[in-house]
Design an enzyme around this catalytic site. Structure first.
Site, short mmCIF file in Angstrom:
data_model
loop_
_atom_site.label_atom_id
_atom_site.label_comp_id
_atom_site.label_asym_id
_atom_site.label_seq_id
_atom_site.Cartn_x
_atom_site.Cartn_y
_atom_site.Cartn_z
N ARG A 68 0.72 -1.57 -0.07
CA ARG A 68 0.17 -0.13 0.26
C ARG A 68 0.66 1.14 -0.18
NH1 ARG A 68 -5.21 1.44 3.44
NH2 ARG A 68 -5.90 -0.28 1.81
N HIS B 85 -6.94 0.30 -6.53
CA HIS B 85 -7.33 -0.47 -5.69
C HIS B 85 -8.16 -1.80 -6.04
CE1 HIS B 85 -7.48 -1.87 -1.08
NE2 HIS B 85 -8.35 -0.74 -1.35
N GLN C 89 -9.57 -3.92 -3.75
CA GLN C 89 -11.29 -4.08 -3.29
C GLN C 89 -11.83 -4.27 -4.36
OE1 GLN C 89 -12.47 -2.55 -0.32
NE2 GLN C 89 -14.69 -2.75 -1.03
N ASP D 97 -17.83 6.07 -2.45
CA ASP D 97 -16.05 5.96 -1.50
C ASP D 97 -16.83 7.55 -0.80
OD1 ASP D 97 -14.05 4.94 -0.23
OD2 ASP D 97 -12.94 5.68 -2.13
N CYS E 29 -16.60 0.95 0.09
CA CYS E 29 -15.28 -0.14 0.22
C CYS E 29 -15.30 0.07 1.67
CB CYS E 29 -14.48 0.39 -0.01
SG CYS E 29 -13.63 1.69 -0.30
N ARG F 179 -13.91 -9.46 1.36
CA ARG F 179 -12.57 -8.99 0.99
C ARG F 179 -11.06 -10.40 1.19
NH1 ARG F 179 -10.70 -3.92 0.90
NH2 ARG F 179 -8.33 -5.01 0.54
N1 CP Z 1 -11.28 -1.04 1.85
C1 CP Z 1 -10.12 -0.78 2.12
O1 CP Z 1 -8.97 -1.42 1.62
O2 CP Z 1 -9.84 -0.49 3.42
P1 CP Z 1 -7.99 -0.02 4.10
O3 CP Z 1 -8.65 1.03 3.71
O4 CP Z 1 -9.05 -0.09 6.24
O5 CP Z 1 -8.35 -1.61 5.00
N1 NVA Z 2 -10.52 6.41 -2.26
C1 NVA Z 2 -9.88 5.62 -0.01
C2 NVA Z 2 -10.14 4.53 0.16
C3 NVA Z 2 -9.46 3.07 1.31
C4 NVA Z 2 -10.02 2.55 1.29
C5 NVA Z 2 -8.80 6.16 0.07
O1 NVA Z 2 -8.06 6.18 -0.78
O2 NVA Z 2 -7.89 6.86 1.35
#
Ligand code: CP
Ligand code: NVA
Length: 305
Positions: A101, A128, A131, A221, A261, A289
């Site tokens: 990440r 992502h 997701q 989101d 998400c 997930r």
């Molecule tokens: N939806 C998602 O990726 O959640 P986190 O940021 O908690 O991993």
């Molecule tokens: N769009 C959001 C998703 C988090 C899972 C972010 O990047 O913060």
């Protein structure tokens, strides 16, 4: 060796295969069976941003499948203590798969170029993919066969929306994205998706009411993603007409589901009555997930590919 950075790397048939494995492993898990199909396999979780779902679901996946995980936070200093190339060349020899990440997508791409093991994108500013796998797996559970279904995404055409668009395009789910001007799906990226999936039906609009017409699912989101905190006030103002609330949900059939998400900013992109209401599938989606990623790992690392 395969990497999963955007989902564009996977064919529709490969995603279908991942879903079939995930469905089988989920059914077994629900009966109390945790088959150790990845014994001795090690996953590194390399995270530059916070996470609940991605981190913990991957850690649980590996534990259930008989493997192990190592969580690597900012202290490992990738790209700071040493170059990403050196870091990846070393780490890729210690582990079987890296989930990363990162703040910038280019960092995950560089990691993948130099690692001797598969790299899975656990969220970047651009994508992502894990997701989106769980999202379409959830829609498949709710609606059955996916081709011809329609999903509406209301809000920022961010990392989550971009991966959702790729997944919908691959699996022949119609997608209507409603975003304010300046926050719509990037035209160059849309062209890339259409080159990859010429049959895709992706519609862009600035009108949430138009997007949700005859939708099987309504997805949103956060308006401000991680890393965009400086824009928060402006985004609250711009996205205010894009809230998913009872008035918007009254435009879709009662059988349509609400997806998010998570984490959600309740009272911003979605109201409590919708996210806690009878059409919401957000907890099933979050649970998936775990299951969709098990399918991905078994396909990528195991003998089930
Ligand atoms: N939806 C998602 O990726 O959640 P986190 O940021 O908690 O991993
Ligand atoms: N769009 C959001 C998703 C988090 C899972 C972010 O990047 O913060």
């Amino acid at each position: 060796m395969r990497h999963v950075l955007t989902l564009l790397e996977l064919s529709a048939a490969e995603i279908d295969r991942i879903f079939i494995i995930a469905e089988d492993l989920k059914a077994k898990f629900e009966k109390g069976l945790r088959e150790p199909i990845l014994p001795g396999r090690v996953m590194a979780l390399l995270f530059e941003k916070p996470s609940l779902r991605t981190r913990v679901s991957f850690e649980s996946c590996m534990a259930h499948l008989g493997g192990a995980t190592q969580f690597l936070g900012a202290d490992v200093g990738w790209g700071k203590r040493e170059s990403i190339a050196d870091f990846a060349g070393v780490l890729g020899q210690y582990v079987d798969v890296i989930v990363c990440r990162a703040n910038r997508h280019s960092r995950v791409e560089e990691l993948a170029r130099h690692a001797q093991c598969p790299v899975i994108n656990g969220l970047t500013d651009e994508a992502h993919p894990c997701q989106a796998l769980a999202d379409l797996f959830t829609l498949r559970e709710v609606c059955g066969a996916l081709p011809g279904r329609k999903l509406a995404y209301v809000g920022d055409a961010n990392n989550v929306a971009r991966s959702l668009a790729v997944a919908c395009a691959k699996l022949s789910v119609r997608l209507s994205l409603a975003s304010p001007e300046g926050y719509a799906l990037d035209a160059g990226f849309l062209a890339e998706i259409l080159r990859d999936s010429p049959q895709a039906e992706i519609e862009l609009t600035d009108d949430p009411a138009e997007a949700v017409q005859k939708a099987d699912g309504v997805y949103t989101d956060v308006w401000t993603s991680m890393g965009q905190e400086a824009e928060e006030d402006e985004r609250r103002r711009v996205f205010a007409p894009y809230q998913v609330n009872a008035a918007l949900m009254s435009r879709v059939p009662r059988t349509a589901v609400f997806l998010h998400c998570l984490p959600a900013r309740r009272g911003e992109e979605v109201t409590d009555d919708v996210i806690d209401g009878p059409q919401s599938r957000v907890l099933q989606q979050a649970a998936n997930r775990l299951h969709a990623q098990k399918g991905l790992l078994a396909w990528l690392l195991g003998s089930q590919g």
